[in-house]
Motif scaffolding. Structure first.
Motif, PDB file in Angstrom:
ATOM      1  N   ARG A  95      33.122  30.483  22.615  1.00 33.51           N
ATOM      2  CA  ARG A  95      34.558  30.341  22.382  1.00 33.51           C
ATOM      3  C   ARG A  95      35.244  30.463  23.733  1.00 33.51           C
ATOM      4  NH1 ARG A  95      39.540  33.262  20.977  1.00 33.51           N
ATOM      5  NH2 ARG A  95      38.756  35.142  21.942  1.00 33.51           N
ATOM      6  N   TRP A  96      36.232  29.611  23.968  1.00 33.63           N
ATOM      7  CA  TRP A  96      36.989  29.662  25.220  1.00 33.63           C
ATOM      8  C   TRP A  96      38.212  30.542  25.042  1.00 33.63           C
ATOM      9  CZ3 TRP A  96      37.536  23.911  27.053  1.00 33.63           C
ATOM     10  CH2 TRP A  96      36.262  23.356  27.219  1.00 33.63           C
ATOM     11  N   ARG A  97      38.545  31.238  26.091  1.00 29.90           N
ATOM     12  CA  ARG A  97      39.686  32.141  26.064  1.00 29.90           C
ATOM     13  C   ARG A  97      40.404  32.075  27.405  1.00 29.90           C
ATOM     14  NH1 ARG A  97      37.837  38.151  25.487  1.00 29.90           N
ATOM     15  NH2 ARG A  97      38.643  38.544  27.563  1.00 29.90           N
ATOM     16  N   LEU A  98      41.720  32.200  27.356  1.00 37.36           N
ATOM     17  CA  LEU A  98      42.533  32.270  28.576  1.00 37.36           C
ATOM     18  C   LEU A  98      43.062  33.685  28.708  1.00 37.36           C
ATOM     19  CD1 LEU A  98      44.126  31.169  31.009  1.00 37.36           C
ATOM     20  CD2 LEU A  98      45.894  30.428  29.377  1.00 37.36           C
ATOM     21  N   ASP A  99      42.762  34.329  29.822  1.00 41.05           N
ATOM     22  CA  ASP A  99      43.322  35.631  30.154  1.00 41.05           C
ATOM     23  C   ASP A  99      44.180  35.462  31.402  1.00 41.05           C
ATOM     24  OD1 ASP A  99      41.680  36.585  28.133  1.00 41.05           O
ATOM     25  OD2 ASP A  99      40.735  38.135  29.359  1.00 41.05           O
ATOM     26  N   VAL A 100      45.206  36.276  31.511  1.00 44.21           N
ATOM     27  CA  VAL A 100      46.064  36.258  32.695  1.00 44.21           C
ATOM     28  C   VAL A 100      46.126  37.673  33.251  1.00 44.21           C
ATOM     29  CG1 VAL A 100      48.365  35.764  33.612  1.00 44.21           C
ATOM     30  CG2 VAL A 100      47.431  34.345  31.780  1.00 44.21           C
ATOM     31  N   ILE A 101      45.944  37.776  34.554  1.00 43.35           N
ATOM     32  CA  ILE A 101      46.075  39.055  35.242  1.00 43.35           C
ATOM     33  C   ILE A 101      47.218  38.934  36.232  1.00 43.35           C
ATOM     34  CG2 ILE A 101      45.010  40.683  36.857  1.00 43.35           C
ATOM     35  CD1 ILE A 101      42.346  40.128  35.505  1.00 43.35           C
ATOM     36  N   GLY A 102      48.170  39.835  36.114  1.00 45.91           N
ATOM     37  CA  GLY A 102      49.294  39.894  37.042  1.00 45.91           C
ATOM     38  C   GLY A 102      49.198  41.165  37.867  1.00 45.91           C
ATOM     39  N   ILE A 103      49.373  41.018  39.176  1.00 48.45           N
ATOM     40  CA  ILE A 103      49.329  42.163  40.083  1.00 48.45           C
ATOM     41  C   ILE A 103      50.625  42.167  40.880  1.00 48.45           C
ATOM     42  CG2 ILE A 103      48.134  43.267  42.011  1.00 48.45           C
ATOM     43  CD1 ILE A 103      45.571  41.798  41.018  1.00 48.45           C
ATOM     44  N   THR A 104      51.286  43.316  40.906  1.00 46.36           N
ATOM     45  CA  THR A 104      52.550  43.452  41.628  1.00 46.36           C
ATOM     46  C   THR A 104      52.450  44.633  42.577  1.00 46.36           C
ATOM     47  OG1 THR A 104      53.728  42.663  39.667  1.00 46.36           O
ATOM     48  CG2 THR A 104      55.049  43.675  41.391  1.00 46.36           C
ATOM     49  N   GLY A 105      52.766  44.388  43.845  1.00 51.01           N
ATOM     50  CA  GLY A 105      52.782  45.461  44.836  1.00 51.01           C
ATOM     51  C   GLY A 105      52.475  44.923  46.217  1.00 51.01           C
ATOM     52  N   GLY A 106      52.975  45.598  47.217  1.00 49.64           N
ATOM     53  CA  GLY A 106      52.755  45.178  48.601  1.00 49.64           C
ATOM     54  C   GLY A 106      51.292  45.130  48.984  1.00 49.64           C
ATOM     55  N   ASP A 107      50.493  46.011  48.398  1.00 48.31           N
ATOM     56  CA  ASP A 107      49.054  46.034  48.626  1.00 48.31           C
ATOM     57  C   ASP A 107      48.374  45.785  47.280  1.00 48.31           C
ATOM     58  OD1 ASP A 107      46.396  46.483  49.173  1.00 48.31           O
ATOM     59  OD2 ASP A 107      46.678  48.524  49.926  1.00 48.31           O
ATOM     60  N   PRO A 108      47.811  44.595  47.069  1.00 48.38           N
ATOM     61  CA  PRO A 108      47.195  44.282  45.777  1.00 48.38           C
ATOM     62  C   PRO A 108      46.082  45.253  45.378  1.00 48.38           C
ATOM     63  CG  PRO A 108      47.456  42.286  47.051  1.00 48.38           C
ATOM     64  CD  PRO A 108      47.793  43.441  47.966  1.00 48.38           C
ATOM     65  N   ALA A 109      45.478  45.918  46.339  1.00 44.23           N
ATOM     66  CA  ALA A 109      44.394  46.839  46.037  1.00 44.23           C
ATOM     67  C   ALA A 109      44.872  48.036  45.217  1.00 44.23           C
ATOM     68  CB  ALA A 109      43.734  47.318  47.325  1.00 44.23           C
ATOM     69  N   CYS A 110      46.161  48.344  45.314  1.00 47.09           N
ATOM     70  CA  CYS A 110      46.660  49.506  44.563  1.00 47.09           C
ATOM     71  C   CYS A 110      47.953  49.199  43.804  1.00 47.09           C
ATOM     72  CB  CYS A 110      46.843  50.706  45.483  1.00 47.09           C
ATOM     73  SG  CYS A 110      47.948  50.405  46.857  1.00 47.09           S
ATOM     74  N   GLY A 111      48.330  47.939  43.746  1.00 49.65           N
ATOM     75  CA  GLY A 111      49.528  47.564  43.002  1.00 49.65           C
ATOM     76  C   GLY A 111      49.313  47.660  41.498  1.00 49.65           C
ATOM     77  N   ARG A 112      50.389  47.456  40.751  1.00 45.15           N
ATOM     78  CA  ARG A 112      50.324  47.490  39.285  1.00 45.15           C
ATOM     79  C   ARG A 112      49.558  46.261  38.776  1.00 45.15           C
ATOM     80  NH1 ARG A 112      55.489  46.420  37.783  1.00 45.15           N
ATOM     81  NH2 ARG A 112      54.986  44.402  36.903  1.00 45.15           N
ATOM     82  N   LEU A 113      48.563  46.492  37.936  1.00 45.51           N
ATOM     83  CA  LEU A 113      47.757  45.407  37.376  1.00 45.51           C
ATOM     84  C   LEU A 113      47.993  45.361  35.876  1.00 45.51           C
ATOM     85  CD1 LEU A 113      44.146  44.438  38.204  1.00 45.51           C
ATOM     86  CD2 LEU A 113      44.798  44.735  35.827  1.00 45.51           C
ATOM     87  N   GLU A 114      48.308  44.165  35.379  1.00 44.84           N
ATOM     88  CA  GLU A 114      48.462  43.925  33.948  1.00 44.84           C
ATOM     89  C   GLU A 114      47.482  42.832  33.543  1.00 44.84           C
ATOM     90  OE1 GLU A 114      52.736  43.875  32.455  1.00 44.84           O
ATOM     91  OE2 GLU A 114      52.959  43.451  34.606  1.00 44.84           O
ATOM     92  N   HIS A 115      46.761  43.081  32.453  1.00 47.38           N
ATOM     93  CA  HIS A 115      45.778  42.117  31.964  1.00 47.38           C
ATOM     94  C   HIS A 115      46.154  41.731  30.536  1.00 47.38           C
ATOM     95  CE1 HIS A 115      41.278  41.365  30.769  1.00 47.38           C
ATOM     96  NE2 HIS A 115      41.991  40.243  30.799  1.00 47.38           N
ATOM     97  N   VAL A 116      46.450  40.464  30.337  1.00 48.66           N
ATOM     98  CA  VAL A 116      46.765  39.959  29.005  1.00 48.66           C
ATOM     99  C   VAL A 116      45.590  39.081  28.566  1.00 48.66           C
ATOM    100  CG1 VAL A 116      48.380  38.651  27.597  1.00 48.66           C
ATOM    101  CG2 VAL A 116      49.226  39.999  29.526  1.00 48.66           C
ATOM    102  N   GLU A 117      44.971  39.464  27.469  1.00 49.27           N
ATOM    103  CA  GLU A 117      43.823  38.743  26.944  1.00 49.27           C
ATOM    104  C   GLU A 117      44.219  37.726  25.896  1.00 49.27           C
ATOM    105  OE1 GLU A 117      40.664  41.273  25.600  1.00 49.27           O
ATOM    106  OE2 GLU A 117      40.856  42.612  27.326  1.00 49.27           O
ATOM    107  N   ASP A 118      43.468  36.642  25.858  1.00 47.53           N
ATOM    108  CA  ASP A 118      43.584  35.630  24.808  1.00 47.53           C
ATOM    109  C   ASP A 118      44.997  35.071  24.698  1.00 47.53           C
ATOM    110  OD1 ASP A 118      42.403  33.977  22.995  1.00 47.53           O
ATOM    111  OD2 ASP A 118      42.100  35.508  21.451  1.00 47.53           O
ATOM    112  N   VAL A 119      45.524  34.613  25.819  1.00 45.20           N
ATOM    113  CA  VAL A 119      46.852  33.997  25.879  1.00 45.20           C
ATOM    114  C   VAL A 119      46.763  32.629  25.196  1.00 45.20           C
ATOM    115  CG1 VAL A 119      48.574  33.060  27.474  1.00 45.20           C
ATOM    116  CG2 VAL A 119      47.396  35.202  28.024  1.00 45.20           C
ATOM    117  N   PRO A 120      47.748  32.264  24.385  1.00 47.47           N
ATOM    118  CA  PRO A 120      47.716  30.916  23.773  1.00 47.47           C
ATOM    119  C   PRO A 120      47.682  29.838  24.847  1.00 47.47           C
ATOM    120  CG  PRO A 120      49.436  32.275  22.791  1.00 47.47           C
ATOM    121  CD  PRO A 120      48.919  33.042  23.974  1.00 47.47           C
ATOM    122  N   TRP A 121      46.907  28.800  24.612  1.00 48.15           N
ATOM    123  CA  TRP A 121      46.761  27.729  25.595  1.00 48.15           C
ATOM    124  C   TRP A 121      48.048  26.920  25.741  1.00 48.15           C
ATOM    125  CZ3 TRP A 121      42.791  27.514  28.842  1.00 48.15           C
ATOM    126  CH2 TRP A 121      41.597  28.155  28.505  1.00 48.15           C
ATOM    127  N   ALA A 122      48.843  26.830  24.704  1.00 45.24           N
ATOM    128  CA  ALA A 122      50.050  25.998  24.797  1.00 45.24           C
ATOM    129  C   ALA A 122      51.251  26.793  24.348  1.00 45.24           C
ATOM    130  CB  ALA A 122      49.900  24.758  23.949  1.00 45.24           C
TER     131      ALA A 122
END
Length: 122
Positions: A95-122
């Motif tokens: 089964r195919w799935r689309l996940d999106v990861i958003g990272i916010t912060g001046g240093d991505p290594a320690c910035g805020r990470l959000e993971h959204v699983e199974d985002v609708p394709w359309a």
């Protein structure tokens, strides 16, 4: 390498470390086709997961997850088909799935990470 490219690469590295720590098997990164690029392809719980990673220094111009709009998701869908055609042994029967990861912060290594699983394709 431009600062924007370095930021994006650092965000993708963080995303891959995050996914790997959670049991995802990363099978491809930065796969290119004429229509664009797939940031990360991974396997998780029998699914083939196409992961879009968006990294921002601040949320001044909006949350990075908001950048993955319907047009972008449709392009990722086309890229997923192209990737799967090029890698039928990994894509078949999953089964195919689309996940999106958003990272916010001046240093991505320690910035805020959000993971959204199974985002609708359309």
């Amino acid at each position: 390498m431009a600062a924007k490219d370095e930021l994006g690469r650092a965000g993708e590295n963080r995303a891959v470390a995050y996914l790997t720590a959670r049991g995802f098997d990363v099978v491809d990164r930065n796969w290119r086709a004429p229509d664009g690029e797939v940031d990360v392809v991974a396997c998780a719980a029998g699914d083939l997961v196409f992961v879009e990673v968006k990294t921002r220094r601040t949320d001044l111009f909006g949350d990075p997850l908001e950048a993955v709009d319907a047009r972008k998701r449709a392009r990722i869908w086309r890229l997923a088909h192209a990737w799967s055609s090029a890698h039928p042994d990994l894509a078949q029967g999953r089964r195919w799935r689309l996940d999106v990861i958003g990272i916010t912060g001046g240093d991505p290594a320690c910035g805020r990470l959000e993971h959204v699983e199974d985002v609708p394709w359309a």
